[in-house]
Scaffold this motif. Structure first.
Motif, PDB file in Angstrom:
ATOM      1  N   GLU A 190       0.838  -1.203   0.000  1.00  0.00           N
ATOM      2  CA  GLU A 190       0.000   0.000   0.000  1.00  0.00           C
ATOM      3  C   GLU A 190       0.873   1.253   0.000  1.00  0.00           C
ATOM      4  OE1 GLU A 190      -3.549   0.461   1.395  1.00  0.00           O
ATOM      5  OE2 GLU A 190      -4.152  -1.621   1.359  1.00  0.00           O
ATOM      6  N   GLU A 194       0.029   3.970  -2.836  1.00  0.00           N
ATOM      7  CA  GLU A 194      -1.083   4.802  -2.417  1.00  0.00           C
ATOM      8  C   GLU A 194      -1.048   6.215  -3.002  1.00  0.00           C
ATOM      9  OE1 GLU A 194      -1.021   5.059   1.755  1.00  0.00           O
ATOM     10  OE2 GLU A 194       0.954   5.968   1.905  1.00  0.00           O
ATOM     11  N   GLY A 231      -6.700  -0.256   1.752  1.00  0.00           N
ATOM     12  CA  GLY A 231      -6.995   1.132   2.090  1.00  0.00           C
ATOM     13  C   GLY A 231      -7.925   1.782   1.083  1.00  0.00           C
ATOM     14  N   GLU A 232      -7.706   1.517  -0.203  1.00  0.00           N
ATOM     15  CA  GLU A 232      -8.541   2.115  -1.247  1.00  0.00           C
ATOM     16  C   GLU A 232      -9.925   1.482  -1.285  1.00  0.00           C
ATOM     17  OE1 GLU A 232      -5.213   3.806  -4.357  1.00  0.00           O
ATOM     18  OE2 GLU A 232      -6.372   2.041  -4.940  1.00  0.00           O
ATOM     19  N   GLU A 234     -11.509   0.237   1.340  1.00  0.00           N
ATOM     20  CA  GLU A 234     -12.225   0.777   2.497  1.00  0.00           C
ATOM     21  C   GLU A 234     -12.638   2.225   2.257  1.00  0.00           C
ATOM     22  OE1 GLU A 234     -10.256  -1.830   6.158  1.00  0.00           O
ATOM     23  OE2 GLU A 234      -9.678   0.249   5.859  1.00  0.00           O
ATOM     24  N   SER A 241     -15.815   1.009   5.800  1.00  0.00           N
ATOM     25  CA  SER A 241     -15.008   1.864   6.659  1.00  0.00           C
ATOM     26  C   SER A 241     -15.570   1.898   8.077  1.00  0.00           C
ATOM     27  CB  SER A 241     -14.950   3.279   6.076  1.00  0.00           C
ATOM     28  OG  SER A 241     -14.161   4.126   6.887  1.00  0.00           O
TER      29      SER A 241
END
Length: 284
Positions: A190, A194, A231-232, A234, A241
């Motif tokens: 990530e 990111e 992360g993306e 969520e 989230s």
């Protein structure tokens, strides 16, 4: 001194019961989270594949026949469903050492020839096999939580890799890409991806490809691959989230209990050592 040790042990029993309740709460939180993540994974995989085919390699996609496009799209949908099953499979009782490999083999079926219909995927997590986390040991609970997180990341890498293989077999991604490149693209962290601009869950790489006629000559080629990042995924799903926030809330309570548990364990060791010293001491 004996009463002091007894009181400490009573406190430890109370903490163990509280940790056992937290374990159940954490398991429920992860069951909800992984179910939502599975749905979001499928959506984001389709979206990333759409962007890759229409923006990254539009000419290659247009070369496909209608039937070939439909087969590719079907394979992507099926892969997303099977990825969701792999996520939930982490909550299944580990019956044997080969269980993990069997679950990963499910994903490979997404790009097997002969799949003409978008069949429903049979669940690999029947209700009778759902693992109930029953522990009052904070170390065991922390290890379980770590395994779930690592398994989630492993599933994302697995689905990303199989999606890239599927796209390569469909002649969307260049055929010259060696397998190690596809594996590296799926495993990119990530942190390394990111800040990349453009659509989410895609990774752009510049690689060196040797000339088939002259091995001493090579050229730099930019490629775009699927790289599903937690992360993306969520960030794009408010429900997911929120579910992650619930996990953090439960972990916060667990960490506090864990600190209190360690403190009481140390108090008991000190009290027992002091009692042992006194029992063995005698005047000359």
């Amino acid at each position: 001194m004996g009463r002091a040790i007894e009181r400490i042990e009573q406190d430890i029993v109370v903490l163990q019961e509280a940790i056992k309740a937290i374990a159940s709460e954490l398991h429920s939180a992860y069951a909800s989270y992984l179910g939502i993540l599975g749905q979001a994974l499928g959506k984001q995989l389709i979206l990333a594949s759409y962007h890759l085919c229409t923006q990254g390699y539009p000419e290659n996609f247009l070369k496909l026949s209608l039937n070939q496009r439909q087969q590719l799209q079907q394979g992507i949908r099926k892969l997303g469903k099977q990825g969701a099953e792999l996520l939930l499979a982490q909550l299944v009782i580990q019956g044997d050492e080969g269980a993990g490999e069997d679950k990963e083999d499910v994903v490979r079926q997404a790009h097997q020839p002969g799949d003409e219909e978008d069949e429903e995927v049979t669940s690999v997590t029947p209700a009778s096999q759902v693992y109930v986390l029953d522990t009052s040991n904070p170390v065991e609970l922390a290890q379980w939580q770590k395994r779930v997180e690592e398994g989630t990341q492993r599933t994302l890498r697995k689905v990303s890799h199989e999606a890239n293989v599927l796209l390569q077999k469909a002649d969307i991604l260049p055929q010259k890409l060696p397998e190690p490149i596809l594996e590296a693209a799926a495993a990119a962290s990530e942190a390394s991806a990111e800040m990349m601009p453009g659509p989410p869950n895609l990774l752009s790489l510049v690689i060196e490809i040797e000339n088939e006629q002259d091995e001493e000559e090579s050229s730099l080629t930019q490629i775009t691959t699927i790289n599903l990042r937690l992360g993306e995924i969520e960030f794009a799903d408010p429900t997911l989230s929120s579910s992650r926030s619930q996990i953090r809330h439960v972990l916060g309570k667990f960490n506090q209990l864990g600190r209190e548990y360690q403190k009481k364990q140390k108090e008991r060791s000190i009290a027992e050592a002091e009692a042992a010293w006194r029992s063995s001491w005698y005047e000359d």
